[in-house]
Design a protein around this motif. Structure first.
Motif, PDB file in Angstrom:
ATOM      1  N   ARG A   5       1.070  -1.160   0.150  1.00 18.23           N
ATOM      2  CA  ARG A   5      -0.152   0.137  -0.714  1.00 18.23           C
ATOM      3  C   ARG A   5       0.865   1.245   0.008  1.00 18.23           C
ATOM      4  O   ARG A   5       2.301   1.151   0.372  1.00 18.23           O
ATOM      5  N   SER A  54       0.575   6.690  -8.508  1.00 24.40           N
ATOM      6  CA  SER A  54      -0.506   5.448  -7.705  1.00 24.40           C
ATOM      7  C   SER A  54      -0.751   7.075  -6.144  1.00 24.40           C
ATOM      8  O   SER A  54       0.100   7.643  -6.337  1.00 24.40           O
ATOM      9  N   ASP A  58      -2.960   3.714  -1.813  1.00 25.07           N
ATOM     10  CA  ASP A  58      -3.754   2.663  -2.756  1.00 25.07           C
ATOM     11  C   ASP A  58      -3.246   1.222  -2.943  1.00 25.07           C
ATOM     12  O   ASP A  58      -1.583   0.809  -2.764  1.00 25.07           O
ATOM     13  N   ARG A  59      -3.253   0.174  -3.446  1.00 27.21           N
ATOM     14  CA  ARG A  59      -3.080  -0.631  -3.297  1.00 27.21           C
ATOM     15  C   ARG A  59      -2.226  -0.892  -4.326  1.00 27.21           C
ATOM     16  O   ARG A  59      -2.591  -0.982  -5.208  1.00 27.21           O
ATOM     17  N   VAL A  86      -1.874  -0.527 -10.235  1.00 33.29           N
ATOM     18  CA  VAL A  86      -2.621  -0.110  -9.740  1.00 33.29           C
ATOM     19  C   VAL A  86      -3.210  -1.384  -9.121  1.00 33.29           C
ATOM     20  O   VAL A  86      -4.219  -1.723  -9.954  1.00 33.29           O
ATOM     21  N   LEU A  87      -3.514  -1.465  -7.755  1.00 29.52           N
ATOM     22  CA  LEU A  87      -4.548  -2.608  -7.789  1.00 29.52           C
ATOM     23  C   LEU A  87      -6.303  -1.918  -7.608  1.00 29.52           C
ATOM     24  O   LEU A  87      -6.649  -1.753  -6.219  1.00 29.52           O
ATOM     25  N   ASP A  88      -7.654  -2.564  -8.329  1.00 34.19           N
ATOM     26  CA  ASP A  88      -8.251  -2.372  -7.703  1.00 34.19           C
ATOM     27  C   ASP A  88      -8.978  -3.142  -6.761  1.00 34.19           C
ATOM     28  O   ASP A  88      -9.906  -2.725  -6.200  1.00 34.19           O
ATOM     29  N   ASP A  89      -9.156  -4.708  -7.067  1.00 40.43           N
ATOM     30  CA  ASP A  89      -9.260  -5.729  -6.245  1.00 40.43           C
ATOM     31  C   ASP A  89      -8.608  -6.628  -5.932  1.00 40.43           C
ATOM     32  O   ASP A  89      -8.059  -6.812  -7.485  1.00 40.43           O
TER      33      ASP A  89
END
Length: 91
Positions: A5, A54, A58-59, A86-89
């Motif tokens: 993160r 990012s 943000d993950r 960048v990871l949304d889910d």
């Protein structure tokens, strides 16, 4: 590849010329997948080159070692970690 993160931005007073224009972020590694929804991961803190733009909180996917500098080939940059997505889910 690790999950982390973004927790801050790094500003340099002096830098290597190859880092000109770089966005450096402070990221905290995810200790286990069970910690993904915790407000504070408690993992290791790393400074990483941000290729993706990012934002704080943000993950992100984190590449380390030689793979971190790969997007800049044939130019060699002195980085050991890079944000590559960048990871949304996360499932």
């Amino acid at each position: 590849m690790k999950i982390a993160r973004t927790i801050g931005t790094v500003t340099l007073a002096r830098m290597h010329p190859s880092l000109k224009g770089a966005s450096l972020r402070c990221v905290e590694e995810l200790a286990t997948i069970d910690d993904v929804d915790k407000p504070i991961y408690g993992g290791e803190t790393i400074v990483a080159w941000d290729y993706c733009g990012s934002g704080i909180g943000d993950r992100v996917a984190l590449a380390e070692g030689p793979e971190a500098a790969a997007p800049k080939l044939p130019t060699v940059v002195p980085v050991d970690a890079a944000i590559v997505a960048v990871l949304d889910d996360i499932d």
